[in-house]
Scaffold this motif. Structure first.
Motif, PDB file in Angstrom:
ATOM      1  N   ASP A  56       0.842  -1.194   0.000  1.00  0.00           N
ATOM      2  CA  ASP A  56       0.000   0.000   0.000  1.00  0.00           C
ATOM      3  C   ASP A  56       0.883   1.254   0.000  1.00  0.00           C
ATOM      4  O   ASP A  56       2.023   1.216   0.452  1.00  0.00           O
ATOM      5  N   LYS A  58       0.416   5.250   1.292  1.00  0.00           N
ATOM      6  CA  LYS A  58      -0.511   6.111   2.036  1.00  0.00           C
ATOM      7  C   LYS A  58       0.008   7.544   2.093  1.00  0.00           C
ATOM      8  O   LYS A  58       1.210   7.776   2.201  1.00  0.00           O
ATOM      9  N   GLN A  62      -3.917   7.746   4.746  1.00  0.00           N
ATOM     10  CA  GLN A  62      -4.991   7.249   3.879  1.00  0.00           C
ATOM     11  C   GLN A  62      -4.395   6.636   2.620  1.00  0.00           C
ATOM     12  O   GLN A  62      -3.523   7.219   1.982  1.00  0.00           O
ATOM     13  N   SER A  63      -4.866   5.447   2.253  1.00  0.00           N
ATOM     14  CA  SER A  63      -4.363   4.783   1.058  1.00  0.00           C
ATOM     15  C   SER A  63      -4.690   5.620  -0.177  1.00  0.00           C
ATOM     16  O   SER A  63      -5.806   6.129  -0.313  1.00  0.00           O
ATOM     17  N   TYR A  65      -5.244   4.525  -2.876  1.00  0.00           N
ATOM     18  CA  TYR A  65      -6.226   3.762  -3.666  1.00  0.00           C
ATOM     19  C   TYR A  65      -7.655   3.984  -3.162  1.00  0.00           C
ATOM     20  O   TYR A  65      -8.604   3.482  -3.743  1.00  0.00           O
ATOM     21  N   ASP A  66      -7.793   4.743  -2.059  1.00  0.00           N
ATOM     22  CA  ASP A  66      -9.133   5.057  -1.533  1.00  0.00           C
ATOM     23  C   ASP A  66      -9.627   6.416  -2.004  1.00  0.00           C
ATOM     24  O   ASP A  66     -10.700   6.856  -1.612  1.00  0.00           O
TER      25      ASP A  66
END
Length: 240
Positions: A56, A58, A62-63, A65-66
């Protein structure tokens, strides 16, 4: 933050292996290492030019990918030697970073990136058409436009691929000053070729063969990393 990131461009080759890295906020981190070690790949994964295989990445816990690619890239400026320029005016090429920018803001960004020096000498100044991909400009001029764009964008994260293109000493000096203005107080990750950038970095990561070989300050790495010591000594000889 990179957490156990693996990445490959093709099934056969593994480009990055178990990358764990922390880039401190509002400070400059330099990536150093041989050509092909994986430095550009690390840089390109942050704005999601490619997606990782495992692990991941971040930003502020927060990732990446989010969030949408649009909102992720809004907070990032990428300054590289391959600046994409359009067959349009100088003014519009700088304003591409922020379409709501006023003429005053555009000129201010050009001033801080030392681009105004060559713009003012052009026949139509800011209204000069620069040709397909900026064919009428030199490498140093393109780079200054790229920095002007990033200054105008005011993004909190700066990704910098330092061109080793053969710039003369005066141009190089101006680009250095423009970069230090751009990166002041911003989270900066730089693929560093210039000695001064390496020495000005808060933290240095030595990348070797797709892995993080060592991280530390310049002094620490001189004592602990053979790769870094070699790299540094070569740079001194080249720029001495």
């Amino acid at each position: 933050i990179f957490e156990n990131v693996n990445f490959s461009y093709s099934e056969k080759d593994i480009t990055l292996k178990s990358i764990n890295l922390k880039f401190p906020g509002e400070k400059m981190t330099a990536l150093v290492g041989q050509s092909g070690a994986g430095k550009s790949t690390i840089l390109n994964l942050i704005p999601r030019l490619y997606n990782i295989k495992d692990g991941d990445i971040k930003i502020d816990q927060q990732s990446i990918y989010d969030s949408s690619i649009f909102s992720l890239r809004k907070g990032i400026s990428l300054v590289s030697q391959d600046t994409t320029l359009f067959d349009d005016t100088i003014k519009n090429n700088i304003a591409y970073a922020n379409l709501n920018a006023t003429e005053e803001e555009i000129k201010e960004a050009a001033k801080h990136s030392y681009a105004d020096e060559f713009i003012e000498k052009l026949p139509n100044k800011y209204e000069t058409m620069i040709g397909e991909n900026g064919v009428r400009l030199s490498g140093g001029e393109k780079q200054r436009l790229s920095i002007a764009r990033a200054i105008l964008k005011k993004s909190p994260i700066i990704l910098l691929d330092e061109a080793t293109s053969s710039l003369d000493a005066e141009t190089e000096n101006k680009i250095q000053k423009a970069i230090s203005f751009l990166t002041k107080g911003r989270t900066t990750i730089v693929i560093a070729h210039r000695l001064s950038t390496i020495l000005n970095s808060h933290k240095i990561c030595v990348i070797d063969n797709g892995q993080v070989a060592q991280t530390g300050t310049h002094e620490e790495l001189l004592n602990t990393s053979k790769i870094y010591k070699n790299f540094y000594e070569k740079q001194i000889k080249r720029q001495g």
